[in-house]
Design an enzyme around this catalytic site. Structure first.
Site, short mmCIF file in Angstrom:
data_model
loop_
_atom_site.label_atom_id
_atom_site.label_comp_id
_atom_site.label_asym_id
_atom_site.label_seq_id
_atom_site.Cartn_x
_atom_site.Cartn_y
_atom_site.Cartn_z
N HIS A 81 46.07 34.06 41.32
CA HIS A 81 45.41 35.36 41.28
C HIS A 81 46.24 36.33 42.13
O HIS A 81 46.60 35.99 43.26
CB HIS A 81 44.01 35.29 41.91
CG HIS A 81 43.06 34.34 41.23
ND1 HIS A 81 41.94 34.77 40.55
CD2 HIS A 81 43.05 32.98 41.14
CE1 HIS A 81 41.28 33.71 40.08
NE2 HIS A 81 41.93 32.62 40.44
N ARG A 110 44.84 40.66 32.97
CA ARG A 110 43.75 41.06 33.89
C ARG A 110 42.67 39.99 33.90
O ARG A 110 42.31 39.45 32.84
CB ARG A 110 43.10 42.37 33.44
CG ARG A 110 44.08 43.51 33.32
CD ARG A 110 44.15 44.37 34.55
NE ARG A 110 45.25 45.32 34.41
CZ ARG A 110 45.76 46.02 35.41
NH1 ARG A 110 45.29 45.87 36.64
NH2 ARG A 110 46.74 46.86 35.22
N ASP A 111 42.14 39.73 35.10
CA ASP A 111 41.00 38.81 35.20
C ASP A 111 39.78 39.48 34.56
O ASP A 111 39.52 40.67 34.77
CB ASP A 111 40.72 38.47 36.67
CG ASP A 111 39.81 37.27 36.80
OD1 ASP A 111 40.28 36.22 37.28
OD2 ASP A 111 38.62 37.38 36.43
N ILE A 112 39.03 38.68 33.82
CA ILE A 112 37.86 39.21 33.09
C ILE A 112 36.72 39.60 34.04
O ILE A 112 35.86 40.40 33.68
CB ILE A 112 37.39 38.16 32.05
CG1 ILE A 112 36.64 38.80 30.91
CG2 ILE A 112 36.60 37.04 32.69
CD1 ILE A 112 36.40 37.87 29.74
N HIS A 148 47.27 28.54 37.71
CA HIS A 148 47.38 30.00 37.70
C HIS A 148 47.27 30.51 39.12
O HIS A 148 46.68 29.85 39.98
CB HIS A 148 46.28 30.63 36.84
CG HIS A 148 44.89 30.24 37.25
ND1 HIS A 148 44.33 29.03 36.89
CD2 HIS A 148 43.97 30.87 38.02
CE1 HIS A 148 43.11 28.95 37.39
NE2 HIS A 148 42.86 30.04 38.10
#
Ligand code: AMP
Length: 135
Positions: free
Chosen positions: A118, A44-46, A116
């Protein structure tokens, strides 16, 4: 129309072994696990910008998209892109759709110098030009 001009050379900065995703891959930092296999990790993105916001990173050391597509072996590339599809489906995003973003370099605001993508979804995302440009 194909062009006979040589493509501009892309200068890729040296890989920073201490970037945040390298540290996550080495298990040196906490993260919220979503998926992993021999080619990728997904977490998960912070700072999520959508209801579902997950990052998929290759386990190999590639600075950005250009570095990955030029230098990763074919099995790593295929493994990566198949894993992206797997993660989106596992997250339940396939039916309503989702967005893939790969910030590359300065103008895109790439912050972490480890390639990366998203995965964004879980709700209507609106147009790409959101928020609207300021100028
Ligand atoms: P970018 O390099 O612009 O594609 O974005 C990097 C993304 O990594 C941002 O969306 C950050 O919120 C996210 N991020 C930075 N540090 C962490 C972390 N420790 N865990 C999860 N996501 C992170």
């Amino acid at each position: 129309m194909p062009t006979s001009q040589p493509l501009p050379k892309v200068v890729v900065p040296p890989y920073d072994k201490n970037n945040v995703f390298a540290r996550i891959l080495r298990g040196e930092m906490p993260f919220e696990w979503v998926y992993g296999n021999q080619y990728v990790m997904a977490f998960r993105d912070i700072a999520p910008v959508a209801k579902v916001h997950v990052l998929v990173v290759p386990r190999g050391a590639y600075v950005n998209y250009h570095d990955f597509i030029e230098n990763a072996p074919a099995n790593e590339q295929l493994g990566f892109w198949k894993a992206v599809d797997h993660v989106a489906r596992e997250l339940g995003l396939a039916e309503n759709g989702w967005r893939m973003v790969a910030n590359t370099g300065k103008d895109a605001g790439q912050v972490v110098p480890h390639f990366h993508i998203h995965i964004l979804g879980g709700e209507p995302l609106g147009p790409m030009d959101n928020p609207p440009r300021q100028n």
